[in-house]
Structures are given as structure tokens and as C-alpha cells.
Design an enzyme around this catalytic site. Structure first.
Site, PDB file in Angstrom:
ATOM      1  N   GLU B  60       9.931 -10.842   7.809  1.00 18.75           N
ATOM      2  CA  GLU B  60      10.425 -10.112   8.987  1.00 18.75           C
ATOM      3  C   GLU B  60       9.578 -10.363  10.219  1.00 18.75           C
ATOM      4  O   GLU B  60      10.100 -10.569  11.317  1.00 18.75           O
ATOM      5  CB  GLU B  60      10.504  -8.607   8.703  1.00 18.75           C
ATOM      6  CG  GLU B  60      11.684  -8.187   7.840  1.00 18.75           C
ATOM      7  CD  GLU B  60      11.406  -8.291   6.351  1.00 18.75           C
ATOM      8  OE1 GLU B  60      10.260  -8.646   5.978  1.00 18.75           O
ATOM      9  OE2 GLU B  60      12.324  -8.008   5.544  1.00 18.75           O
ATOM     10  N   HIS B 129      12.797   3.055   1.889  1.00 18.15           N
ATOM     11  CA  HIS B 129      14.052   2.456   2.358  1.00 18.15           C
ATOM     12  C   HIS B 129      14.905   3.425   3.173  1.00 18.15           C
ATOM     13  O   HIS B 129      16.096   3.209   3.338  1.00 18.15           O
ATOM     14  CB  HIS B 129      14.877   1.961   1.161  1.00 18.15           C
ATOM     15  CG  HIS B 129      14.431   0.636   0.625  1.00 18.15           C
ATOM     16  ND1 HIS B 129      13.137   0.389   0.257  1.00 18.15           N
ATOM     17  CD2 HIS B 129      15.110  -0.521   0.411  1.00 18.15           C
ATOM     18  CE1 HIS B 129      13.041  -0.845  -0.183  1.00 18.15           C
ATOM     19  NE2 HIS B 129      14.221  -1.429  -0.097  1.00 18.15           N
TER      20      HIS B 129
END
Lengths: 345, 327
Positions: B60, B129
Site C-alpha cells: 500500500e 479491518h
């Protein structure tokens, strides 16, 4: 477009002298408290940037870390604009908003000046990605120090560069110390260049105290990248004579070590080569040095008398164009500096 | 108008912007050959090819930074995070590089980039998450943050984001990808400005200020409250930054009572900012203290019963409304 090999070596020596005199003067002005924040000097490393710049075209992209004064000067940013930036003035190359660690010059393809170690390596990947996306033969030069090679962003970016075959030269300016930590204490490799192998990127070691070696090696690499886009890595071995920043007395290394490198000074070495070959007289050298000192002294005067950005413009540099300030209301001033098209490539 | 899903609306927005501007490309994990983890990029690889729809490794920080660098030299990247919970790995690029570049370069480099992907708690995904990242990013000057709750807003805001010359985060509602709504036909150019809230339901007794996943919750609660003769006005912020103060104040001036229902955590959350601005600017309009309904201030538990207890829900929202209405 001037071919790299035609770049005049005396001119490049003059650039190296300009960088050195600029940094010496910056050091003095820092001590006189005319310059704030952090200030990292390039003295000793001049042949690296000079050699690299001599090997590329003006339209190639360059990006570096926070020891960046030299990279802007090498790209042709004036000493005035560089010194004014250190003084925090509106006439500075980043309008006094960036400071020592954030020099930018869009018109000369100098993309900063980045102060988070390793964080600009992915940016360099993006610049090289854009050249390839547009089908241009531009090459990106990404400079960083030996400290950056242990940062995650560096590793992620190298993998992306190799995966997408991006036209980029990774230039590790190995000055043996990441701040005060020696390479031996920071890196689990005998030599830094071996990092590249892990990503299937070709790598070489270059003597960073030798302008000609840097230029010739880089020219060869850049030419091969233009023919067939790919990343390449060079570990350029160099040395900084001063501490990490102005506040660092560099007590982590010995006087003997510093002396050893000073005897191998890159400016002295290029001067000797040129003198030996009859391309430079002592008088000419003195003249060049005198001019460098004068240019730098004039830049201090320029910076001193330059204005600061006015407070009314404070919100002009947060959002471009149809700017909306953080308060939720449209900004009063539309920035003239803004380039909404952002199509310069 | 026709009815499509939130997911289809985003897909149309991407396709239209890719079609319009050759400088636009989409990059992220699984966006190409897998068609997106949530199938938002379905079919785009076939239509636009691998040069513009680009799969990345799980890096990322690396690909977010690549996007910022490409934007520095004039491309207009759309960077997908598989979820904004993973954007935390790229926090330095999103917060330190993208928005600071314009300032630090003295206005030489603006960054026309869009970061997008699902955001906010979904269902039993656990603490790592389930982040609602809007307060983190809205805190960084130079970023714009929008949070569409309907298919129409999703399409219109994403298209606007791609055309904006600043870094914009489109925080999509993870739980709403399959929700449906009316959207203009594809031949109508749908652009919704950043910084404009929308009154999703008119009312007179209380203003419920909400965004993203709390919008459908507020709409459902308003219907229940109607049966008890409480008329709730629903203000969907749509953009967190810039914040549409006017729409908020207009509603409060009308109802004099406010509940903010937000999907993030309470401490320094979006509601704290909204609350501050209301009391600072129109204190005299308030007939009751403002109440915020947010997550509890704990990492989100996996256990379903506990997770429900942490998140905003209808019971909590109804209780808050009744309290501000002294009902």
C-alpha cells in the site's frame, strides 16, 4: 539538447565549487541564526550530484531526500532562490514554505527535496511510471542516502520498479552514516548494492569522489535505460565532511577517517585532472572560485532584502484553485502559483 | 432515472472518467484480473486494458506513493485501497506526501489524485479491518474527504473527485455496495460538488446529522419516529471536508434540536467538529444540548453481540432523539 558527454568539465567544476561555497555560507548564516529548522550540508559529496546531472538531459526528472541544496543548484536553480528559501523568503524556490529540506523547482524538473527518509522513493517510481505511461524516453534519477535502504517504502518501491520495468536510476549516496549510525550498524549486508539484487535490479558500485567515474557510469546506465526501460541501482561511495545536520558535531567518527576523505576531495581531484591535461590554469581556477564566492555572497544579500510571504496568502497554498479552506468557506485568494492543469511533464 | 447498485454506480463513474481523460488510470490490489475485491472495477480491464487498469502487489505504501509521484508529473491516478483499514499502512503517503506537496513546493506541485475504497465497520471483521478513517484524514489540511451513502452520491462524488486538482479521498460505505438507488441515466453527466450536504428527508422537530453508513440507519429511524409524531430532518453530510456548514445550520435553525449519528469513534470524531461549529455559530438556536451517537471507544470486537453493542444502532439513535426532544 546538449549531449551529456559534451558538458564542459570546467563548467561542472564550477558547479561543484558553487555548491561548496553555498554550503559554507549556509553554515555561517545558520550559526548567525538567519536560517531556521534543520540544515543538512552536502560538502564532500559534490561529485555525486555533478556527475549524475552531467549524465542526463535537462528534461529528465530528478528527486532527492533532505540533503537537497546541491541538487537544486545542479539543476540550475539560482543561488539567490536557494538562499532565499533557507531564509524563509517568498523569493525562495519554494516561496519560503518548504525550507532547507524541501527545495522544489518545477521548471527545472527538480521534484524535491523530501524529508521523510525513504518516502520519496515511491514518488520516484510514480514519476518514472508516468514517463513510461506516456511513451516518453525520460529517465528519473532518484537520490537517497544509505539510511533509506532499510525503510519499507524503499523496498516496496524497488519491487514495483522492477515489476513494471520503470526507467529509473536509483542513486544511493552512501556517505557511510545514517545520521550517526554507521552502515555497519544499520544494514545486514556487506555492501549496499546487494539490496538491488534482491529485486532483480542491476547494481554497480561507483567512486563518488571521482566526478568522471560518476558521470561516465551514469551516462552508460542512462543510455541503456532509454533504449529499454528498466530500473538500475548505483551505490555511490562518498563522504560528508560535516555532521548529519548543523547540530551534529559528528563525534561518532574519527578525525583520521575524515582526514582520509578530505585528502581525496572531489573538487581537488577534478581540478588536478583538468590541470594535468592543460584544460585549466591556476588563475582560471581562482577566478572560478572567486565568482562562486561572489555569487553566494550576493545570494545572502538577495535573501536578506527579500520579502516574506504575506499572512493574507496563508491559505493560498493548501488547496489548488477552486480552493476551499479548512473552515468550509471558499478561499478568498486564488493562488497565482497554482497550476491547475498540471500537465507539465 | 433508473435503479442501480452502489457498486454499479461506482463502476460507471470509473468507466466514464477513464473514457474521458487518458491521464486517468486505476491502480490497486486485485483491481484488474480479479475485477476488484468488491467487484467495483468489474469489466474495466477488458475495456481499458492493462496499461490503465493495473494490479499491484500488496504494498500500500509503495503504490499510494507511486500514485502521488505520477500526479506530480500530471497524471490523474485513482488509487484503490482494498479497504481504508489498509490505507493505514500508506498513511505517510496519504497524509505526509499527497496534501503537503502543494504547500511545501510553494504552490508548484498540486496532486490531482483520488484515493478510494471501502471504509467503516462492516460485519464481524474484527478491529484491524473495521476502521472508519474519516476523522484521521479530515484532520490533514490539503486533503478532501467525501463519504457517499447512496448510489447517486457515490457516482457523482467519485466523478468530481477524479476531476479535482487536489488529493481527494472517496470513502465508500463497505456495507452499502449492494444497496440500490435511483441514478440518472449514463448519458447524463452526473457531478456532485464536494462540500455540499443534502437533506435526505425534510422534518421539523429534530435534525439528525449523518453520513455514509449511518444515513440508511437515520432514514429507517425517522420512519419509526414519525409514528410517534416526531418529525426528523435527515442531513447527509456527503463530504466531511470541506464541511457544508450552511446546510447544517439551516437545518438546526429550523428544528433547534440536533443528534449527530456517526460511524466513527467518539474521541475527536467527525461529530465533535460538527458539534463545535453549531454551538459556536448558532448557540442561541439550540433548545437542547447536542447528542452524538457513535461507536463505543474500544477496538471493534469480533463477537457479533459485542460488535452490535459498540456500533450505532436504531435503539441508540431513537433514545438520543427522544432525549433532545424531551419526549
Amino acid at each position: 539538447m546538449q549531449r551529456p558527454e559534451q558538458r564542459d568539465e570546467v563548467e561542472m567544476l564550477a558547479l561543484m565549487l558553487l555548491i561548496r561555497r553555498f554550503e559554507e555560507r549556509a553554515s555561517q548564516q545558520y550559526q548567525a541564526q538567519k536560517i531556521g529548522g534543520f540544515c543538512h550540508l552536502y560538502i564532500g559529496q559534490e561529485a555525486v550530484v555533478a556527475g549524475a546531472i552531467a549524465a542526463v538531459r535537462d528534461g529528465d526528472y530528478i528527486i532527492t531526500a533532505y540533503r537537497d541544496h546541491a541538487h537544486a543548484l545542479a539543476r540550475g536553480t539560482s543561488a539567490d532562490a536557494c538562499m532565499a528559501e533557507l531564509f524563509g523568503k517568498e523569493t525562495g524556490c519554494s516561496r519560503g514554505l518548504g525550507g532547507s529540506m524541501h527545495f522544489f523547482d518545477r521548471s527545472r524538473h527538480m521534484y524535491g527535496g523530501h524529508a521523510i527518509v525513504g518516502a520519496h522513493v515511491p514518488l520516484a517510481a510514480g514519476m518514472a511510471f508516468a514517463s513510461k505511461y506516456r511513451g516518453e524516453d525520460r529517465v528519473t534519477l532518484c537520490f537517497f542516502g544509505d539510511g533509506a535502504i532499510n525503510q519499507g517504502s524503499f523496498h516496496e518501491a524497488l519491487n514495483l520498479m522492477a515489476l513494471y520495468k520503470l526507467p529509473i536510476v536509483l542513486i544511493c549516496e552512501n556517505n557511510l552514516f545514517a545520521m550517526g549510525t554507521s552502515v555497519k550498524r544499520s544494514t545486514s549486508l556487506k555492501q549496499i548494492v546487494d539490496r538491488a539484487e534482491g529485486y532483480d535490479i542491476p547494481g554497480e558500485i561507483v567512486d563518488g569522489m571521482n566526478f568522471r567515474e560518476v558521470r561516465d557510469k551514469l551516462a552508460e546506465i542512462v543510455s541503456s535505460i532509454r533504449k529499454d526501460p528498466h530500473p538500475a541501482f548505483v551505490e555511490i561511495r562518498t563522504y560528508r565532511y560535516r555532521g548529519h545536520s548543523m547540530s551534529d558535531p559528528a563525534s561518532y567518527r574519527t578525525k583520521e577517517e575524515l582526514e582520509k576523505y578530505r585528502l581525496d576531495d572531489p573538487i581537488t581531484r577534478l581540478r588536478a585532472q583538468l590541470t594535468r591535461e592543460g584544460k585549466l590554469t591556476n588563475e582560471q581556477f581562482d577566478q572560478i572560485d572567486k565568482k562562486a564566492k561572489e555569487t553566494v555572497l550576493a545570494s545572502v544579500k538577495f535573501a536578506e532584502k527579500s520579502p516574506e510571504l504575506s499572512l493574507e496568502k496563508l491559505y493560498d497554498y493548501t488547496y489548488v484553485n477552486r480552493a476551499v479552506a479548512a473552515g468550509g468557506s471558499p478561499a478568498k485568494n486564488k493562488s497565482s502559483a497554482a497550476n491547475p492543469a498540471a500537465t507539465t511533464g | 432515472m433508473r435503479e442501480i447498485t452502489y457498486r454499479q454506480a461506482l463502476n460507471e463513474a470509473l468507466a466514464e472518467e477513464l473514457e474521458r481523460d487518458p491521464n486517468v488510470f486505476l491502480m490497486g490490489e486485485e483491481v484488474a484480473e480479479y475485477h476488484g475485491a468488491y467487484k467495483v472495477s468489474q469489466g474495466l480491464l477488458d475495456r481499458f486494458g492493462p496499461k490503465r487498469i493495473i494490479d499491484t502487489p500488496i504494498s500500500e505504501n509503495g503504490f499510494a506513493g507511486l500514485g502521488v509521484g505520477a500526479a506530480m508529473v500530471g497524471l490523474r491516478p485513482i488509487i484503490e485501497f482494498m479497504t481504508f483499514s489498509f490505507s493505514l499502512v500508506a498513511f505517510d503517503q496519504v497524509v505526509n506526501n499527497a496534501p503537503n506537496m502543494f504547500t511545501m513546493s510553494g504552490g508548484q506541485f498540486n496532486i490531482p489524485i483520488t484515493f478510494r475504497g471501502p471504509n467503516g465497520p462492516a460485519h464481524q471483521l474484527g478491529a484491524t479491518h473495521s476502521h472508519a478513517t474519516e476523522p484521521l484524514y479530515a484532520n490533514a489540511p490539503g486533503l478532501k474527504v467525501c463519504t457517499p451513502a447512496t448510489p447517486r452520491d457515490a457516482k457523482g462524488l467519485l466523478k468530481t473527485a477524479v476531476r479535482d486538482d487536489n488529493p481527494v479521498l472517496v470513502l465508500e460505505a463497505e456495507l452499502l455496495y449492494s444497496s440500490k438507488g435511483m441514478v440518472e441515466p449514463p448519458d447524463v453527466e452526473l457531478l456532485i460538488p464536494l462540500g455540499e450536504a443534502e437533506v435526505k428527508r425534510e422534518g421539523s422537530d429534530v435534525s439528525i446529522i449523518c453520513y455514509a453508513q449511518t444515513v440508511p440507519l437515520a432514514i429507517a429511524v425517522a420512519a419509526q419516529l414519525e409514528e410517534e409524531d416526531i418529525s426528523a430532518e435527515i442531513v447527509d453530510l456527503r463530504s466531511i471536508k470541506p464541511l457544508d456548514e450552511k446546510a447544517i445550520f439551516d437545518s438546526v435553525v429550523k428544528t433547534h434540536r440536533v443528534v449527530i449519528v456517526e460511524q466513527d469513534r467518539p474521541f475527536c470524531g467527525v461529530g465533535a467538529e460538527v458539534c463545535y461549529r453549531i454551538q459556536k455559530n448558532i448557540f442561541d438556536e439550540l433548545d437542547a444540548p447536542i447528542i452524538r451517537v457513535s461507536q463505543e471507544d474500544v477496538p471493534l470486537p469480533y463477537n457479533e453481540r459485542l460488535e452490535k453493542a459498540v456500533l450505532p444502532n436504531a435503539d441508540k439513535l431513537i433514545a438520543a432523539v427522544k432525549k433532545v426532544c424531551y419526549a
